[in-house]
Design a protein around this motif. Sequence first.
Motif, mmCIF file in Angstrom:
data_model
loop_
_atom_site.group_PDB
_atom_site.id
_atom_site.type_symbol
_atom_site.label_atom_id
_atom_site.label_comp_id
_atom_site.label_asym_id
_atom_site.label_seq_id
_atom_site.Cartn_x
_atom_site.Cartn_y
_atom_site.Cartn_z
ATOM 1 N N UNK A 153 9.777 4.182 7.639
ATOM 2 C CA UNK A 153 9.681 2.981 8.842
ATOM 3 C C UNK A 153 9.321 3.571 9.821
ATOM 4 N N UNK A 154 10.193 4.510 10.399
ATOM 5 C CA UNK A 154 10.291 5.018 11.982
ATOM 6 C C UNK A 154 8.824 5.669 12.184
ATOM 7 N N UNK A 155 8.298 6.135 11.283
ATOM 8 C CA UNK A 155 7.052 7.050 11.779
ATOM 9 C C UNK A 155 5.798 6.197 11.741
ATOM 10 N N UNK A 156 5.994 4.825 11.038
ATOM 11 C CA UNK A 156 4.874 3.955 11.055
ATOM 12 C C UNK A 156 5.057 2.783 11.948
ATOM 13 N N UNK A 157 5.844 2.868 13.072
ATOM 14 C CA UNK A 157 6.146 1.712 13.963
ATOM 15 C C UNK A 157 4.957 1.883 15.160
ATOM 16 N N UNK A 174 3.557 -2.612 12.608
ATOM 17 C CA UNK A 174 3.496 -1.714 11.658
ATOM 18 C C UNK A 174 2.212 -1.012 11.862
ATOM 19 N N UNK A 175 2.033 0.248 11.810
ATOM 20 C CA UNK A 175 0.760 0.807 11.694
ATOM 21 C C UNK A 175 0.033 0.106 10.432
ATOM 22 N N UNK A 176 -1.413 0.230 10.452
ATOM 23 C CA UNK A 176 -2.047 -0.539 9.232
ATOM 24 C C UNK A 176 -1.952 0.132 8.014
ATOM 25 N N UNK A 177 -1.620 -0.588 7.001
ATOM 26 C CA UNK A 177 -1.695 -0.052 5.352
ATOM 27 C C UNK A 177 -0.937 0.931 5.369
ATOM 28 N N UNK A 178 0.443 1.059 5.769
ATOM 29 C CA UNK A 178 1.089 2.329 5.706
ATOM 30 C C UNK A 178 2.419 1.864 4.689
ATOM 31 N N UNK A 179 2.998 0.844 5.076
ATOM 32 C CA UNK A 179 3.998 0.472 4.296
ATOM 33 C C UNK A 179 3.901 -0.956 3.497
ATOM 34 N N UNK A 180 4.194 -0.963 2.203
ATOM 35 C CA UNK A 180 3.902 -1.926 1.195
ATOM 36 C C UNK A 180 4.827 -3.320 1.564
ATOM 37 N N UNK A 181 3.767 -4.505 1.452
ATOM 38 C CA UNK A 181 4.807 -5.775 1.792
ATOM 39 C C UNK A 181 5.707 -6.010 0.465
#
Length: 492
Positions: free
Chosen positions: A403-407, A306-313
């Motif tokens: 998800x898609x925009x942060x791969x 993932x791109x950094x700091x975009x999607x929460x754990x």
Amino acid sequence: MFDVVIIGGGLSGLQCAYLLSKEGLKVCVLEKNDRIGGMMQSFVRDGVVFNTGLNYTESLGDGEVLDRYFNLFGLKGQLTLKQLDLNQSELLTINNKEYQIPQGHERYSETLKSYFPKEVNGIDEYMKGIEKVCESFPLYSLKSEIRNFSAESPYTEQSASGFINGLTSNAELRAVLAGINILYAGKAGSTALYTHALINYSFIKSSWRIKEGGSGMANVMANAIKANGGIIKRNSEVSEIDVKDGAVQNVKLKNGEIIHGRKFISSMHPKTFMSIIDDGAFKKVYRNRILSQEDSIGMFSVYVVLKKNKIKYQNYNHHYFKSNEVWTTELDKWPQNVLMYTPLNHQSNEYANGFCIIAYMKYSDVEKWANSTIENRGEEYEAFKNEKALKLIDLASEKIPELKSNIKSFYTSTPLSYRDYTASYNGSAYGVVKDYKNPLYSIITPQTRLKNLYFTGQNLNMHGILGVSISSFLTCAQFLGDNYLYQKLIKH
Ligand SMILES: Cc1cc2nc3c(=O)[nH]c(=O)nc-3n(C[C@H](O)[C@H](O)[C@H](O)COP(=O)(O)OP(=O)(O)OC[C@H]3O[C@@H](n4cnc5c(N)ncnc54)[C@H](O)[C@@H]3O)c2cc1C
């Protein structure tokens, strides 16, 4: 000459090597790969650590069942555990409805009753039923007195789906009760109740991720084995077993080296093992039984960086089903269900750096590349994997639109990957199917007809970290004595 030669450096091989070397036996582990861990591997892509066969595990709270096995195998206190969310360790999306599934048996039962207020009796019966099954396995219930060390129980002859369907006619509740089915590749026509019950009961008790991952766990055991005087030989594929006078004399490695031992343990898939031992080593009926056993389905995994700091754990696992049908591994309309999770991020507690999506995949889907080897399967295979990965990403994006925009990048594995890395037959994820219709046929015992050869690993009784730990116990009990080992296990 080693006291014990162990084929395979996955979880079971290492557990056996640890226990036997701790008791003073001179052991040698032979692992075909450069890396130990077998299915339980970690790998790094673009700086993100992914785990193959260890997303999370169960019942590791102090004194709980796996915690006791970890204590026996020298793992307790050596790993950094992170418990999943108490109020939602599993999120089930079934037929467009979401169910937040908590940990703790009482909390689980109360939550289900709040979702299904008219089904109180069925839910109570379910909880009592799975507890009874677990209690019937001496090596699970771990009472102070034990007479029968076998892993059998009266419930091996009952079907999981039949048990659930008998409790309620509510299709949604049936699906929720079997919602973590991908953990055992449950099939309505074959999965035994005990497989479902042991897994569900243990994960409801408590669920954990392990920060060090599969490789970290393997390394802890490897260091202890070496400290005990044991040897671990990597890049050591066993290609022949020399049998004489009803006993294994030695094993031969692919590079021609011969390893001598007094006793031998194989953690290989039994069907693959049959391909390296002489046809006459076992009775025809036994050999045919092993070769004709059904194997569990394989898995297709997408490992997304993932791109950094975009999607929460997400401190939970998300099981997403398109319909109420959770018992099917039939894949006509692939994908019908996926397991999604974010692995632990070593740099941040708040954000995820990776995202994993796992779905069933039949071996026949990749069989046309059966003659290829890792990294050399060709463009068509790469295109196949890419197409399948995009389908899974589409499905996951229905629930996680960002998800898609942060791969940043993604990687995949298929049943062929498992076949070639671990020699699991046809890339089967969980090994031999434990079929309730024929339990004696599908359960493999550690003892074999050859007087100094033993089996271990996920194909014996049950897969997974807990199932394999029980198999390793049963195998080592053949060397050290049931009661002696049992007293060590229950001492806490
Ligand atoms: C996709 C996936 C996800 C999973 N997720 C989880 C999870 O989250 N939690 C959980 O509890 N379980 C999980 N599991 C199951 C768990 O990983 C396995 O049950 C367990 O690791 C199996 O251990 P084993 O020792 O029986 O077999 P293996 O790990 O397969 O070990 C066998 C070893 O033998 C070696 N070998 C084979 N042939 C030879 C030879 N000829 N010579 C020398 N060495 C040889 C192999 O390389 C391998 O290292 C998962 C499995 C899969 C496939």
